[in-house]
Scaffold this motif. Sequence first.
Motif, PDB file in Angstrom:
ATOM      1  N   ALA A  45      -5.005   1.439 -10.545  1.00 49.67           N
ATOM      2  CA  ALA A  45      -3.673   0.448 -10.917  1.00 49.67           C
ATOM      3  C   ALA A  45      -2.494   0.748 -10.069  1.00 49.67           C
ATOM      4  O   ALA A  45      -1.497  -0.417 -10.174  1.00 49.67           O
ATOM      5  N   TYR A  46      -1.929   1.865  -9.772  1.00 56.02           N
ATOM      6  CA  TYR A  46      -0.804   1.369  -8.915  1.00 56.02           C
ATOM      7  C   TYR A  46      -1.393   0.634  -7.626  1.00 56.02           C
ATOM      8  O   TYR A  46      -0.165   0.292  -7.326  1.00 56.02           O
ATOM      9  N   LEU A  47      -2.382   0.404  -7.249  1.00 61.71           N
ATOM     10  CA  LEU A  47      -2.353  -0.918  -5.874  1.00 61.71           C
ATOM     11  C   LEU A  47      -2.210  -1.843  -6.993  1.00 61.71           C
ATOM     12  O   LEU A  47      -3.014  -3.391  -6.034  1.00 61.71           O
ATOM     13  N   GLY A  48      -2.201  -2.231  -7.756  1.00 62.11           N
ATOM     14  CA  GLY A  48      -2.742  -3.717  -8.587  1.00 62.11           C
ATOM     15  C   GLY A  48      -1.913  -3.820  -9.805  1.00 62.11           C
ATOM     16  O   GLY A  48      -0.344  -4.183  -9.410  1.00 62.11           O
ATOM     17  N   TRP A  49      -1.433  -3.778 -10.953  1.00 60.99           N
ATOM     18  CA  TRP A  49      -1.163  -4.370 -12.250  1.00 60.99           C
ATOM     19  C   TRP A  49       0.145  -3.509 -12.309  1.00 60.99           C
ATOM     20  O   TRP A  49       1.500  -3.719 -12.714  1.00 60.99           O
ATOM     21  N   ARG A  50      -0.297  -1.663 -12.121  1.00 62.42           N
ATOM     22  CA  ARG A  50       1.055  -1.014 -12.067  1.00 62.42           C
ATOM     23  C   ARG A  50       1.825  -0.923 -10.596  1.00 62.42           C
ATOM     24  O   ARG A  50       3.191  -0.382 -10.531  1.00 62.42           O
ATOM     25  N   PHE A  62       1.184  -0.799  -0.287  1.00 65.58           N
ATOM     26  CA  PHE A  62      -0.653  -0.418  -0.164  1.00 65.58           C
ATOM     27  C   PHE A  62       1.176   1.132  -0.076  1.00 65.58           C
ATOM     28  O   PHE A  62       0.339   2.355   0.173  1.00 65.58           O
ATOM     29  N   LYS A  63       2.188   0.687  -0.771  1.00 60.11           N
ATOM     30  CA  LYS A  63       2.603   2.258  -0.325  1.00 60.11           C
ATOM     31  C   LYS A  63       2.770   3.315  -1.445  1.00 60.11           C
ATOM     32  O   LYS A  63       2.224   4.665  -1.292  1.00 60.11           O
ATOM     33  N   PRO A  64       1.895   3.076  -2.373  1.00 61.99           N
ATOM     34  CA  PRO A  64       1.152   4.277  -3.773  1.00 61.99           C
ATOM     35  C   PRO A  64       0.287   4.594  -2.916  1.00 61.99           C
ATOM     36  O   PRO A  64       0.502   6.074  -3.257  1.00 61.99           O
ATOM     37  N   ALA A  65      -0.024   4.248  -1.713  1.00 64.96           N
ATOM     38  CA  ALA A  65      -1.996   5.202  -2.182  1.00 64.96           C
ATOM     39  C   ALA A  65      -0.664   5.900  -0.181  1.00 64.96           C
ATOM     40  O   ALA A  65      -1.584   7.478  -0.233  1.00 64.96           O
TER      41      ALA A  65
END
Length: 519
Positions: A108-113, A68-71
């Motif tokens: 997307a940044y918590l998924g495929w990216r 969860f770092k992107p969040a």
Amino acid sequence: MRIDQLDVVLRARSQWEAMELGTALVRRHASAIWKPWLLVTLPVFALFNLGGWLLDNFWLAAFALWWFKPAFERIPLYVISRGAFGAEPSTRETLRAQLRWGWRGIDAYLGWRRLSPARSLLMPVDLLEGGDAAQRRMRRRTLGAASYGHATLLTTVCWHFESMLQLAGVALIFIFVPVDLLSESLRAAWSLIGEETPAWAWIGLNLLGWLAMTLISPFYSGAGFGLYLNRRTQLEAWDVEIAFRRMRERLAKLAPLMVLVLAVCVSPLRAQEAEPAPPAPTHGNHKGAAQTPRAPATPETVFADSKADTAGFRQAAARAYEDPQLGAKRTVERWVRKPHEPRPDAKPSDAPGFLKLIGKLLALLSESVLWIVLGVVLIALVLTARWWLPWLRGSGRLPREKQTPVQHEALLLPEVLPPDILGSARRLWNEGKPRHALALLYRASVEVLGQRADIVLPPGATEAQCLRASRRMPQEQDRTLFAHMVRTWQYAAYAGRLPSEQEFEALMGDLHRQYGWPA
């Protein structure tokens, strides 16, 4: 986005300077970044570890916090994207913005990216720019074309920094709290780490990971934002636009003065135009004068009564036309291959087809000969490998020396120490077993240590533990002799350095005098 309100100097920067600009923005707005970061990430850290404790899986809690770092990286991106335009948000505004800002595209940044190496460069496109999914996709492709490699290197470096900080935190525990100095209960708990790791150890490791992420992630997001600003400056010429806008502002301030100067300059011209022109002299009627053609301009008419050097002017013009480079021509001839045209009376023959067949046969024969030569060379190399392969490896034909096998000799000592310790040790020395003799003396010295220091050593105590325990012996001579005995045994057991006959007898005499063993 009002680029004229930017609080940074936009200019043509390299990718490394752009990342440094981003980290400088993070340092400038450090208080506005880390306060909301701590207020958001600390409760999430506690919640994840509570779930890991309930599920008995703290590794899953650490993985969830990392995933969860992107969040969390929306916080420094929100602050520096406003602070770069001179509007640094407060802690309350940043916390309130996390509920509604920056969620578009974050899935997307918590998924495929999530594992994208250029996440720091591409996240500002989705979080700061508008447009639909197709437009954002084109923007990501355009912005990341020339900076993808630097963004990937940034991700790799920051990941290594976080890993090194976690390892440094673990190393600090070993440096300041040696395991040998721990109590028996703590030592037993420490030995369980890795096999049955307790909950406090897992929480401590997860805490180190959170601290490393807290220190590095804002700088990671800031460096990516610097790359993003630099790419937009290169593609959209922000620096040129800002220069034109500032020029317009300066000219707008000078507009009244320019109007005044223009009015002052135009007034005499208007007054001169308002004066009536004198009548022109006429010859004959007006109609004839108007239709009289003007004479061609000559030097005499142009220069009036002055004496013009027309002869020199004509001579210079004639000399210019005589220059061979003016209007020169040259002829270039080139040979061109003439296309072959068959004669109308020639009869077709099979000569070209025959020549092609001969050429194919020659090519096939040549290829077969080359393959045969290659096969012969390979067979020759295989058959002569025993001569040239050692030379190629650098050993040549020098015979190898036979290495003597390592001999292992087990130390078999009696379970109970003999009453005649010195005599038994001397007998073992004379039988050619010096290591057995020194092992017997060392074991007996450890027994004396336990008696005179009034301590009980744990089974399998090392030489270092025995040396530390010998400090409790009341007499200095006992401590010195025991240290000498330990060093002699270590040199013989681990370094293969046996004492001489005289040194062995001197050691036996010291043990006899100090410990009272019968000779």
